[in-house]
Scaffold this active site. Structure first.
Site, PDB file in Angstrom:
ATOM      1  N   GLU A 147       0.826  -1.202   0.000  1.00 16.86           N
ATOM      2  CA  GLU A 147       0.000   0.000   0.000  1.00 16.86           C
ATOM      3  C   GLU A 147       0.867   1.262   0.000  1.00 16.86           C
ATOM      4  O   GLU A 147       1.991   1.259   0.502  1.00 16.86           O
ATOM      5  CB  GLU A 147      -0.895   0.017   1.248  1.00 16.86           C
ATOM      6  CG  GLU A 147      -1.950  -1.070   1.215  1.00 16.86           C
ATOM      7  CD  GLU A 147      -2.896  -1.032   2.414  1.00 16.86           C
ATOM      8  OE1 GLU A 147      -4.090  -1.257   2.205  1.00 16.86           O
ATOM      9  OE2 GLU A 147      -2.447  -0.771   3.544  1.00 16.86           O
ATOM     10  N   CYS A 203       7.056  -4.038  15.877  1.00 19.81           N
ATOM     11  CA  CYS A 203       6.718  -3.072  16.928  1.00 19.81           C
ATOM     12  C   CYS A 203       5.298  -3.396  17.412  1.00 19.81           C
ATOM     13  O   CYS A 203       4.424  -3.702  16.599  1.00 19.81           O
ATOM     14  CB  CYS A 203       6.774  -1.649  16.380  1.00 19.81           C
ATOM     15  SG  CYS A 203       8.411  -1.207  15.736  1.00 19.81           S
ATOM     16  N   CYS A 245       7.018  -6.629   7.236  1.00 22.87           N
ATOM     17  CA  CYS A 245       8.122  -6.047   8.014  1.00 22.87           C
ATOM     18  C   CYS A 245       8.594  -7.071   9.040  1.00 22.87           C
ATOM     19  O   CYS A 245       7.822  -7.875   9.531  1.00 22.87           O
ATOM     20  CB  CYS A 245       7.635  -4.786   8.729  1.00 22.87           C
ATOM     21  SG  CYS A 245       8.948  -3.852   9.546  1.00 22.87           S
ATOM     22  N   CYS A 266       3.490   8.506   0.644  1.00 18.23           N
ATOM     23  CA  CYS A 266       4.134   7.645   1.626  1.00 18.23           C
ATOM     24  C   CYS A 266       4.203   6.250   1.007  1.00 18.23           C
ATOM     25  O   CYS A 266       3.173   5.625   0.766  1.00 18.23           O
ATOM     26  CB  CYS A 266       3.283   7.648   2.897  1.00 18.23           C
ATOM     27  SG  CYS A 266       3.856   6.505   4.158  1.00 18.23           S
TER      28      CYS A 266
END
Ligand code: SAH
Length: 350
Positions: free
Chosen positions: A92, A116, A112, A105
């Site tokens: 995205e 986190c 990933c 962005c």
């Protein structure tokens, strides 16, 4: 034989390869400009002979990013794109309008590895790095879709840019190339969760981009609970790398701080954070956290946000609260996740 990814090649590389193929020198420039303008197939390159177009198509492929879904925020016009890549993986990007221009962005990885606790992207795991061509294609496809030039790029979508270091550097070279898209390095921001070895490596390149560091906590206790990367590189080492970065580049670092109610938003946290950043060329971006992981995180309320910013200011650290864009289409910080094409079923554990 697997075809070569032509759009990931610099003009110098293309010139070398074309020379070996016995092509005239100016051909590389011609093709490079077509690719920079977002050509999706060699047949579009009408100033090349049909034979040459065929020859190129046999040897190379143009890796694009196909828009499979676009969502427009009713609140602020922010657009979220879902792109399908050449192997069927999806990422995205989010396009935002500001008074100074249009910013996109983009994602740098499919998924990933950083995990986190407050971020959705890591929840569905990691698939692969993006190629430079695929980062470029997100910018080009979005720009084509809205029919306007994109003036700013932030590498803050899915993935950890510094975990895909070589490809990201190559993307930066391509997108700022005067013969190509010719963006200014100063119009580009790169955000990292704090891969210290790579911050040093980036500093050596002395690029004029803006480095954003996702700090989110003033001490190792809190940071290690929310960001596993902190166990590898604690805050002290991260700060040392940041100071080195500023020394090498002269650039101010932007620190991201997602405010989570009762976790990292007390007055004491603000004072501790100010202590860490005092004397540094720094700016703090406060971001009310979006609860996207089911961890039950709540945004700090507006009063807390103001008070936190005020304490930082009183200690000489500049801080602003970031406006949330695209909240109604799940386009805000940390909300991007791996999706299947239809956009409905989430892959992975969620
Ligand atoms: N991997 C890079 C870039 C991607 S995330 C990094 O960690 O910086 C872009 C920014 O959104 C980071 O600052 C990230 O910490 C932040 N973010 C992630 N999840 C969030 C959430 N739920 N609410 C607010 N910010 C979030």
């Amino acid at each position: 034989m697997e075809k070569l990814d032509i759009k990931s090649r610099t003009l110098v590389e293309l010139t070398g390869e074309f020379a070996q193929m016995g092509l005239a020198r100016f051909r590389a420039g011609q093709v490079f400009r077509w690719l920079s303008r977002g050509a999706m197939g060699f047949e579009e390159m009408t100033d090349l002979s049909k034979d040459l177009r065929r020859e190129l198509a046999e040897r190379y492929e143009i890796r694009g990013a196909e828009i499979v879904r676009r969502q427009v925020s009713q609140i602020d016009g922010t657009i979220k794109f879902l792109f399908r890549l050449f192997d069927g993986q999806c990422v995205e990007s989010v396009l935002m309008r500001y008074h100074y221009g249009i910013s996109i962005c983009i994602s740098t990885q499919v998924g990933c590895k950083m995990n986190c606790s407050f971020c959705a992207t890591g929840k569905s795991g990691f698939a692969r790095d993006l190629f430079p061509s695929e980062m470029l294609s997100q910018v080009q496809a979005a720009s084509k879709d809205v029919g306007e030039r994109i003036s700013h790029i932030v590498l803050m979508g899915m993935g950890e840019p510094l975990d895909n270091f070589e490809n990201v550097l190559r993307f930066l070279e391509l997108v700022t190339c005067p013969e190509g898209m010719d963006l200014s390095m100063r119009a580009i921001s790169l955000s990292t969760c704090g891969l210290v070895d790579k911050i040093y490596a980036l500093a050596e390149k002395k690029l004029q981009l803006t480095l954003s560091v996702s700090l989110h906590a003033p001490n190792d206790g809190i940071r290690s609970r929310t960001m596993p990367v902190n166990k590898r590189w604690p805050i002290g080492e991260l700060m040392k790398a940041c100071r080195y970065y500023t020394k090498m580049t002269g650039r101010r670092i932007s620190f991201e701080y997602a405010m989570i109610q009762g976790v990292n938003d007390s007055d004491a946290c603000a004072r501790e954070l100010a202590g860490r950043l005092r004397g540094m060329l720094a700016h703090v971006n406060l971001i009310p956290v979006n609860d996207v992981t089911g961890a039950g995180y709540k945004k700090s309320d507006a009063g807390r946000q103001r008070r936190f910013a005020q304490i930082l200011q009183e200690h000489g650290v500049t801080a602003t609260v970031r406006r949330t864009l695209g909240a109604d289409i799940e386009a805000s910080c940390g909300q991007l996740r791996r999706k299947t094409e239809g956009g409905k079923g989430h892959e992975g554990s969620l």
